[in-house]
Design an enzyme around this catalytic site. Sequence first.
Site, PDB file in Angstrom:
ATOM      1  CG  HIS A   1      -1.989  -1.022   1.175  1.00 50.80           C
ATOM      2  ND1 HIS A   1      -3.081  -1.003   2.024  1.00 50.80           N
ATOM      3  CD2 HIS A   1      -2.161  -2.113   0.377  1.00 50.80           C
ATOM      4  CE1 HIS A   1      -3.874  -2.028   1.756  1.00 50.80           C
ATOM      5  NE2 HIS A   1      -3.322  -2.716   0.765  1.00 50.80           N
TER       6      HIS A   1
ATOM      7  CD  GLU B   1      -1.617   4.391   3.369  1.00 55.29           C
ATOM      8  OE1 GLU B   1      -2.734   4.910   3.512  1.00 55.29           O
ATOM      9  OE2 GLU B   1      -1.396   3.417   2.605  1.00 55.29           O
TER      10      GLU B   1
ATOM     11  CB  CYS C   1      -6.261  -0.427   5.354  1.00 51.05           C
ATOM     12  SG  CYS C   1      -4.558  -1.015   5.185  1.00 51.05           S
TER      13      CYS C   1
ATOM     14  CB  CYS D   1      -1.555   1.549   6.161  1.00 52.92           C
ATOM     15  SG  CYS D   1      -1.373   0.711   4.572  1.00 52.92           S
TER      16      CYS D   1
END
Length: 311
Positions: free
Chosen positions: A62, A64, A92, A95
């Site tokens: 992701h 992040e 999410c 993260c």
Amino acid sequence: MREKLSSTVPADEYFMRLALEEARVGDRTPGAGEVGCVIVRGGEVAASGHNEVEMRNDPTAHAEVVTLRRLGEKLKTIDFSGCTLYSTLQPCGMCTMAAIWSRIGRIVYGATRSDVHSMYFEERHYNTADFIRDAFEADIEMTAGVLAAECSQLYYTPGELPGDARDDTAGAKPDEEAPVVGGIVETALYVADLDRSERFYTRLFGFERMYAEQDRMRALAIPSHQVLLLFRAGASVAGSSGNILGHDGRGNLHVAFSIPREQVALWERRLAGSGIPLESKVNCGDGISLYFCDPDRHLIELITPGCWRNY
């Protein structure tokens, strides 16, 4: 966890716009995704990235996590105390937990769960922020909704279905892919002494060398995936003696670097402490510009948001 809605903070909006730039790069990169992230340390962007899940066949890639990994590689540590993470979409659970484990002090995000389609989050609609709030109270601060309207445009809304035609394709032929252009990647200056100019830009701005061709040129990395090229004056017109083709400029050239508005005074002190006189300080629109010269009398500008429309 201390969670609050965004207030009008110029720095937050400035860094969120940089995260939006990353998201747009991800949106047009095959295998990448339209979530962007920057991590700020000491008022400057220390790392940036976008979603790379399908590109890397890595479900943890992701935006992040990609950016946290880059920051760790850069700082050679796993302790990011004092850093702020900006993401275009509410992180999410994975993260957010990664940010907590790395001791990120603050998370700022744009679009929230309620702004976008549920496909971007856990299908059971469990808000992991609730878990973080209960389990890690006071460990991290979260600010929601910074430039939420602009960030939300990147994603399907709650009423849309994946695959629906989006407004940004209006006017395009059904089987035609519209060409896109991003921000400026390279800016070139032409200098008398490569070593002297490289020292100036690395010491003053902290740019790092990423490529060099002996006595011909240097390439310095600027945050947010931009490059400053320094050519020895005249050397680039003699053909391609290296990997970068010949091109040259004449006269005193100009380049502007963006800075947050709240750092104007800090930069004035840094310039004065480095013995670099200001040529001019200009109030333009809602912004401020600081002008000074490098050793070759190129006019360098430090420009804040608001000087140009939509910037």
